[in-house]
Each structure stands twice: as structure tokens, then as C-alpha cells.
Design a protein around this motif. Structure first.
Motif, PDB file in Angstrom:
ATOM      1  N   ASN A   1       0.815  -1.216   0.000  1.00  0.00           N
ATOM      2  CA  ASN A   1       0.000   0.000   0.000  1.00  0.00           C
ATOM      3  C   ASN A   1       0.849   1.267   0.000  1.00  0.00           C
ATOM      4  O   ASN A   1       0.458   2.277  -0.596  1.00  0.00           O
ATOM      5  N   GLU A   2       1.985   1.234   0.657  1.00  0.00           N
ATOM      6  CA  GLU A   2       2.878   2.400   0.642  1.00  0.00           C
ATOM      7  C   GLU A   2       3.429   2.648  -0.753  1.00  0.00           C
ATOM      8  O   GLU A   2       3.539   3.784  -1.192  1.00  0.00           O
ATOM      9  N   TYR A   3       3.791   1.577  -1.438  1.00  0.00           N
ATOM     10  CA  TYR A   3       4.265   1.741  -2.815  1.00  0.00           C
ATOM     11  C   TYR A   3       3.163   2.348  -3.690  1.00  0.00           C
ATOM     12  O   TYR A   3       3.429   3.208  -4.514  1.00  0.00           O
ATOM     13  N   LEU A   4       1.924   1.902  -3.469  1.00  0.00           N
ATOM     14  CA  LEU A   4       0.809   2.467  -4.225  1.00  0.00           C
ATOM     15  C   LEU A   4       0.634   3.948  -3.914  1.00  0.00           C
ATOM     16  O   LEU A   4       0.437   4.764  -4.818  1.00  0.00           O
ATOM     17  N   ALA A   5       0.709   4.296  -2.638  1.00  0.00           N
ATOM     18  CA  ALA A   5       0.537   5.695  -2.220  1.00  0.00           C
ATOM     19  C   ALA A   5       1.642   6.565  -2.802  1.00  0.00           C
ATOM     20  O   ALA A   5       1.416   7.738  -3.135  1.00  0.00           O
TER      21      ALA A   5
ATOM     22  N   GLY B   1       3.018   5.993  -5.608  1.00  0.00           N
ATOM     23  CA  GLY B   1       2.888   5.999  -7.065  1.00  0.00           C
ATOM     24  C   GLY B   1       3.835   5.040  -7.756  1.00  0.00           C
ATOM     25  O   GLY B   1       4.000   5.089  -8.964  1.00  0.00           O
ATOM     26  N   ASP B   2       4.446   4.151  -6.991  1.00  0.00           N
ATOM     27  CA  ASP B   2       5.386   3.171  -7.527  1.00  0.00           C
ATOM     28  C   ASP B   2       4.632   1.858  -7.792  1.00  0.00           C
ATOM     29  O   ASP B   2       4.697   0.912  -7.014  1.00  0.00           O
ATOM     30  N   THR B   3       3.919   1.843  -8.913  1.00  0.00           N
ATOM     31  CA  THR B   3       3.085   0.686  -9.249  1.00  0.00           C
ATOM     32  C   THR B   3       3.914  -0.574  -9.464  1.00  0.00           C
ATOM     33  O   THR B   3       3.494  -1.660  -9.064  1.00  0.00           O
ATOM     34  N   THR B   4       5.074  -0.439 -10.063  1.00  0.00           N
ATOM     35  CA  THR B   4       5.923  -1.602 -10.334  1.00  0.00           C
ATOM     36  C   THR B   4       6.285  -2.322  -9.039  1.00  0.00           C
ATOM     37  O   THR B   4       6.142  -3.551  -8.940  1.00  0.00           O
ATOM     38  N   SER B   5       6.722  -1.589  -8.028  1.00  0.00           N
ATOM     39  CA  SER B   5       7.079  -2.198  -6.746  1.00  0.00           C
ATOM     40  C   SER B   5       5.843  -2.737  -6.036  1.00  0.00           C
ATOM     41  O   SER B   5       5.906  -3.788  -5.385  1.00  0.00           O
ATOM     42  N   ALA B   6       4.721  -2.042  -6.160  1.00  0.00           N
ATOM     43  CA  ALA B   6       3.478  -2.508  -5.534  1.00  0.00           C
ATOM     44  C   ALA B   6       3.054  -3.849  -6.123  1.00  0.00           C
ATOM     45  O   ALA B   6       2.654  -4.758  -5.388  1.00  0.00           O
ATOM     46  N   VAL B   7       3.166  -3.986  -7.436  1.00  0.00           N
ATOM     47  CA  VAL B   7       2.804  -5.245  -8.099  1.00  0.00           C
ATOM     48  C   VAL B   7       3.748  -6.359  -7.659  1.00  0.00           C
ATOM     49  O   VAL B   7       3.314  -7.492  -7.400  1.00  0.00           O
ATOM     50  N   LYS B   8       5.037  -6.060  -7.519  1.00  0.00           N
ATOM     51  CA  LYS B   8       6.002  -7.062  -7.050  1.00  0.00           C
ATOM     52  C   LYS B   8       5.629  -7.546  -5.646  1.00  0.00           C
ATOM     53  O   LYS B   8       5.661  -8.749  -5.363  1.00  0.00           O
ATOM     54  N   GLU B   9       5.286  -6.607  -4.765  1.00  0.00           N
ATOM     55  CA  GLU B   9       4.886  -6.979  -3.403  1.00  0.00           C
ATOM     56  C   GLU B   9       3.587  -7.784  -3.420  1.00  0.00           C
ATOM     57  O   GLU B   9       3.438  -8.745  -2.669  1.00  0.00           O
ATOM     58  N   ALA B  10       2.660  -7.396  -4.277  1.00  0.00           N
ATOM     59  CA  ALA B  10       1.393  -8.120  -4.387  1.00  0.00           C
ATOM     60  C   ALA B  10       1.629  -9.566  -4.808  1.00  0.00           C
ATOM     61  O   ALA B  10       1.020 -10.492  -4.259  1.00  0.00           O
ATOM     62  N   LYS B  11       2.526  -9.766  -5.748  1.00  0.00           N
ATOM     63  CA  LYS B  11       2.843 -11.128  -6.199  1.00  0.00           C
ATOM     64  C   LYS B  11       3.483 -11.945  -5.080  1.00  0.00           C
ATOM     65  O   LYS B  11       3.233 -13.140  -4.950  1.00  0.00           O
ATOM     66  N   LYS B  12       4.297 -11.288  -4.247  1.00  0.00           N
ATOM     67  CA  LYS B  12       4.889 -11.982  -3.098  1.00  0.00           C
ATOM     68  C   LYS B  12       3.800 -12.410  -2.119  1.00  0.00           C
ATOM     69  O   LYS B  12       3.857 -13.509  -1.566  1.00  0.00           O
ATOM     70  N   ILE B  13       2.826 -11.533  -1.904  1.00  0.00           N
ATOM     71  CA  ILE B  13       1.727 -11.857  -0.987  1.00  0.00           C
ATOM     72  C   ILE B  13       0.950 -13.055  -1.509  1.00  0.00           C
ATOM     73  O   ILE B  13       0.657 -13.992  -0.767  1.00  0.00           O
ATOM     74  N   ILE B  14       0.627 -13.035  -2.792  1.00  0.00           N
ATOM     75  CA  ILE B  14      -0.163 -14.117  -3.386  1.00  0.00           C
ATOM     76  C   ILE B  14       0.573 -15.446  -3.322  1.00  0.00           C
ATOM     77  O   ILE B  14      -0.033 -16.491  -3.079  1.00  0.00           O
ATOM     78  N   SER B  15       1.880 -15.421  -3.504  1.00  0.00           N
ATOM     79  CA  SER B  15       2.650 -16.676  -3.498  1.00  0.00           C
ATOM     80  C   SER B  15       3.045 -17.128  -2.091  1.00  0.00           C
ATOM     81  O   SER B  15       3.558 -18.231  -1.925  1.00  0.00           O
ATOM     82  N   PHE B  16       2.792 -16.300  -1.101  1.00  0.00           N
ATOM     83  CA  PHE B  16       3.170 -16.618   0.276  1.00  0.00           C
ATOM     84  C   PHE B  16       2.260 -17.730   0.813  1.00  0.00           C
ATOM     85  O   PHE B  16       1.037 -17.664   0.662  1.00  0.00           O
ATOM     86  N   PRO B  17       2.838 -18.770   1.422  1.00  0.00           N
ATOM     87  CA  PRO B  17       2.010 -19.876   1.908  1.00  0.00           C
ATOM     88  C   PRO B  17       1.129 -19.467   3.099  1.00  0.00           C
ATOM     89  O   PRO B  17       1.590 -18.781   4.003  1.00  0.00           O
ATOM     90  N   VAL B  18      -0.117 -19.892   3.058  1.00  0.00           N
ATOM     91  CA  VAL B  18      -1.068 -19.612   4.134  1.00  0.00           C
ATOM     92  C   VAL B  18      -1.062 -20.793   5.086  1.00  0.00           C
ATOM     93  O   VAL B  18      -1.422 -21.901   4.715  1.00  0.00           O
ATOM     94  N   LYS B  19      -0.630 -20.543   6.324  1.00  0.00           N
ATOM     95  CA  LYS B  19      -0.584 -21.619   7.317  1.00  0.00           C
ATOM     96  C   LYS B  19      -1.890 -21.714   8.090  1.00  0.00           C
ATOM     97  O   LYS B  19      -2.359 -22.793   8.394  1.00  0.00           O
ATOM     98  N   ILE B  20      -2.474 -20.554   8.410  1.00  0.00           N
ATOM     99  CA  ILE B  20      -3.732 -20.526   9.143  1.00  0.00           C
ATOM    100  C   ILE B  20      -4.703 -19.617   8.380  1.00  0.00           C
ATOM    101  O   ILE B  20      -4.565 -18.396   8.416  1.00  0.00           O
ATOM    102  N   PRO B  21      -5.659 -20.199   7.671  1.00  0.00           N
ATOM    103  CA  PRO B  21      -6.612 -19.384   6.918  1.00  0.00           C
ATOM    104  C   PRO B  21      -7.443 -18.496   7.853  1.00  0.00           C
ATOM    105  O   PRO B  21      -7.793 -18.892   8.959  1.00  0.00           O
ATOM    106  N   SER B  22      -7.718 -17.288   7.381  1.00  0.00           N
ATOM    107  CA  SER B  22      -8.538 -16.364   8.162  1.00  0.00           C
ATOM    108  C   SER B  22      -9.143 -15.330   7.224  1.00  0.00           C
ATOM    109  O   SER B  22      -8.714 -15.186   6.077  1.00  0.00           O
ATOM    110  N   ASN B  23     -10.118 -14.595   7.720  1.00  0.00           N
ATOM    111  CA  ASN B  23     -10.716 -13.522   6.927  1.00  0.00           C
ATOM    112  C   ASN B  23      -9.681 -12.449   6.607  1.00  0.00           C
ATOM    113  O   ASN B  23      -9.705 -11.850   5.530  1.00  0.00           O
ATOM    114  N   GLU B  24      -8.788 -12.193   7.557  1.00  0.00           N
ATOM    115  CA  GLU B  24      -7.748 -11.185   7.359  1.00  0.00           C
ATOM    116  C   GLU B  24      -6.828 -11.577   6.201  1.00  0.00           C
ATOM    117  O   GLU B  24      -6.528 -10.755   5.323  1.00  0.00           O
TER     118      GLU B  24
END
Length: 79
Positions: A35-39, A41-64
Motif C-alpha cells: 500500500n505504501e508503494y501504491l501511495a 505511485g510506484d506501481t511496479t514495486s506494488a505489483v512485485k509486493e502483491a505477487k509476493k503476498i499471493i505466493s506466500f504460503p497460508v498456514k492458518i486461513p482467516s478472513n484477514e
């Protein structure tokens, strides 16, 4: 001190990068960093971080975690 609210995005990014290194198993610092990268205006870095989040393994599923994943998916469509 809340660097985000003060619009000091570079300092906020440093802070969230450190938080992510201290506890790399948490989703929240990754999400805040994206979100800081988005704020900044660094879309490239924001997308990189987003991809890291998506690929990060979920150990305990939650709404958060579902929320972070959904936000990250939206960011990956920005280019």
C-alpha cells in the motif's frame, strides 16, 4: 509516529521492510508495504509486493488473510 499519515512514504517503506524482516511470517507488513508503494505511485514495486503476498504460503486461513490476498490480486492487475 505514523509516516503514512504524514505522507512520508519512503520512511514508511523502510519501516515496513524492517517489520517484514523481523517477522517474515506475517501478512500485514507485506500488505502495508504494498500500500505504501501504491501511495507513493510506484506501481511496479506494488505489483512485485502483491505477487509476493499471493505466493506466500497460508498456514492458518482467516478472513484477514483472505482480505490481503484479495487486495493483492487487485494490485496485480495494475500495470
Amino acid at each position: 509516529l505514523n509516516y503514512s499519515k504524514l505522507e512520508q512514504h519512503d520512511k514508511a517503506i523502510e519501516y515496513f521492510q524492517s517489520a517484514n524482516l523481523m517477522n517474515p511470517k506475517l501478512f500485514r507488513p507485506k500488505h502495508l508495504l504494498m500500500n505504501e508503494y501504491l501511495a507513493k505511485g510506484d506501481t511496479t514495486s506494488a505489483v512485485k509486493e502483491a505477487k509476493k503476498i499471493i505466493s506466500f504460503p497460508v498456514k492458518i486461513p482467516s478472513n484477514e488473510v483472505d482480505y490481503y490476498m484479495a487486495e493483492a490480486r487487485l494490485v496485480t492487475h495494475l500495470k
